[in-house]
Design an enzyme around this catalytic site. Structure first.
Site, PDB file in Angstrom:
ATOM      1  N   HIS A  62      -5.065  15.111  -8.111  1.00 13.49           N
ATOM      2  CA  HIS A  62      -5.424  13.737  -8.469  1.00 13.49           C
ATOM      3  C   HIS A  62      -4.731  13.268  -9.738  1.00 13.49           C
ATOM      4  O   HIS A  62      -4.479  12.057  -9.893  1.00 13.49           O
ATOM      5  CB  HIS A  62      -6.942  13.617  -8.622  1.00 13.49           C
ATOM      6  CG  HIS A  62      -7.674  13.680  -7.318  1.00 13.49           C
ATOM      7  ND1 HIS A  62      -7.765  12.612  -6.461  1.00 13.49           N
ATOM      8  CD2 HIS A  62      -8.342  14.691  -6.704  1.00 13.49           C
ATOM      9  CE1 HIS A  62      -8.447  12.936  -5.382  1.00 13.49           C
ATOM     10  NE2 HIS A  62      -8.816  14.202  -5.502  1.00 13.49           N
ATOM     11  N   ASP A  75      -2.739   9.774  -9.931  1.00 13.44           N
ATOM     12  CA  ASP A  75      -2.870   8.760 -10.986  1.00 13.44           C
ATOM     13  C   ASP A  75      -1.507   8.416 -11.572  1.00 13.44           C
ATOM     14  O   ASP A  75      -1.197   7.245 -11.838  1.00 13.44           O
ATOM     15  CB  ASP A  75      -3.786   9.267 -12.096  1.00 13.44           C
ATOM     16  CG  ASP A  75      -5.256   9.230 -11.706  1.00 13.44           C
ATOM     17  OD1 ASP A  75      -5.570   8.661 -10.641  1.00 13.44           O
ATOM     18  OD2 ASP A  75      -6.078   9.767 -12.463  1.00 13.44           O
ATOM     19  N   GLU A 106      -5.031   2.571  -3.762  1.00  8.26           N
ATOM     20  CA  GLU A 106      -3.569   2.619  -3.812  1.00  8.26           C
ATOM     21  C   GLU A 106      -2.947   1.319  -3.313  1.00  8.26           C
ATOM     22  O   GLU A 106      -1.762   1.261  -3.005  1.00  8.26           O
ATOM     23  CB  GLU A 106      -3.047   3.788  -2.975  1.00  8.26           C
ATOM     24  CG  GLU A 106      -3.292   3.684  -1.488  1.00  8.26           C
ATOM     25  CD  GLU A 106      -4.630   4.254  -1.051  1.00  8.26           C
ATOM     26  OE1 GLU A 106      -4.742   4.625   0.132  1.00  8.26           O
ATOM     27  OE2 GLU A 106      -5.558   4.332  -1.874  1.00  8.26           O
ATOM     28  N   ASN A 149      -2.429  13.162  -3.158  1.00  6.64           N
ATOM     29  CA  ASN A 149      -3.547  13.741  -3.908  1.00  6.64           C
ATOM     30  C   ASN A 149      -3.857  15.157  -3.446  1.00  6.64           C
ATOM     31  O   ASN A 149      -4.116  16.052  -4.269  1.00  6.64           O
ATOM     32  CB  ASN A 149      -4.794  12.866  -3.760  1.00  6.64           C
ATOM     33  CG  ASN A 149      -4.761  11.632  -4.642  1.00  6.64           C
ATOM     34  OD1 ASN A 149      -4.210  11.667  -5.742  1.00  6.64           O
ATOM     35  ND2 ASN A 149      -5.329  10.543  -4.173  1.00  6.64           N
ATOM     36  N   ASP A 155       0.852  -1.185   0.000  1.00 11.70           N
ATOM     37  CA  ASP A 155       0.000   0.000   0.000  1.00 11.70           C
ATOM     38  C   ASP A 155       0.891   1.240   0.000  1.00 11.70           C
ATOM     39  O   ASP A 155       1.884   1.299   0.737  1.00 11.70           O
ATOM     40  CB  ASP A 155      -0.899  -0.019   1.243  1.00 11.70           C
ATOM     41  CG  ASP A 155      -1.975   1.049   1.195  1.00 11.70           C
ATOM     42  OD1 ASP A 155      -3.059   0.749   0.681  1.00 11.70           O
ATOM     43  OD2 ASP A 155      -1.717   2.164   1.678  1.00 11.70           O
TER      44      ASP A 155
END
Length: 291
Positions: A182, A186, A212, A177, A169
């Site tokens: 964002h 990505d 994630e 973010n 993770d």
């Protein structure tokens, strides 16, 4: 008086220019799997309601990009958008010719460009691929992973072979973010998938498990071998330079491990054990491997 039938020469489908059968298929974002035919002339992409392909996102300009389809080929050009148009993660400057399989990213939506004679066959192939692949990272999705997990557990029990699971993770991903946006988030997910994939064997199953979080299924690998791999991945991510819009973004991962044991009656129990170790890694300081 009956008129004679006029003889007309009709070209074969295979004789037609393949670019005139071109299309964009949404592989990430809203309307997943939707196909947009690129007819002759120009196709406008943007946030405007007058756009031929409308993307209602704040990161998309009203008139974002245009695609021209002619007998000379299919070309895309950015129309002075705020956040840019990307082809295979490269910023489009001026115009650029599209080639079969190119990934077109506008805002947070990713299209795959399909050209070729049998457009419907290619489209259905792509739809099937979408059922097993994550559109953003281009690795396997949760659905495919769950199917393979059940299959590998059955195979491991039948032949008494080892099976291990890695859950990793991204640390403080929400902060990424919030700080960088964002689109940057990505980009980090895509870069992470590309980085970790270099350590994955062909027989391993590497998937985006959710958000994630990523999973690696390792058939015939002991827990000790899995721990070595996980530590290599953790160090690799820590040293990797992640960046977006020429800005470096520090990224680390927390990792949890588990190996198949006789008391694991269902696949969910193996995942639960790996997830507990992942939680332990996060609560004891992050950027570490537990299990």
């Amino acid at each position: 008086m009956q008129k004679e039938t006029v003889v007309t020469v009709i070209s074969k489908i295979s004789d037609r220019p393949v670019n005139l059968d071109a299309a964009l298929v949404v592989i990430y974002g809203l309307d997943l799997g939707r196909k947009f035919d690129l007819t002759s002339g120009e196709t406008l992409i943007g946030r405007s309601s007058k756009a031929d392909i409308q993307i209602d996102q704040e990161s998309v300009s009203r008139n974002h990009a245009g695609i021209t389809n002619s007998r000379e080929g299919v070309r895309i050009r950015d129309l002075g958008s705020t956040n840019g148009t990307f082809i295979n993660d490269e910023l489009v400057e001026g115009g650029r010719e599209l080639r079969n399989g190119d990934l077109v990213k506008i805002g947070r939506t990713i299209f795959k460009y399909i050209a070729g004679g049998n457009i419907e066959a290619a489209y259905h192939d792509e739809i099937y691929r979408l059922t097993t692949m994550d559109g953003l990272t281009q690795i396997y999705n949760r659905r495919y992973f769950d199917e393979q997990l059940d299959r590998e557990i059955s195979r491991s029990r039948r032949y008494e072979r080892m099976l291990s699971l890695v859950l990793l993770d991204i640390d403080h991903f929400k902060a990424v973010n919030d700080k960088y946006g964002h689109l940057a988030g990505d980009s980090v997910l895509k870069q992470l998938a590309s980085t970790v994939r270099t350590k994955i064997r062909r027989e391993d199953v590497f998937a985006r498990y959710g958000g994630e979080e990523f999973a690696i299924l390792l058939p015939e690998v002991s827990l000790a071998g899995t721990r070595q791999l996980a530590e290599k991945v953790r160090r690799l991510v820590e040293k990797q330079r992640f960046e977006f819009d020429r800005q470096a973004i520090p990224v680390t991962v927390s990792v949890g491990l588990a190996a198949l044991e006789p008391f694991h009656r269902e696949s969910g129990e193996l995942v639960r054990d790996a997830d507990e170790k992942l939680f332990e890694a996060k609560t004891t300081g992050r950027n570490r491997v537990m299990g």
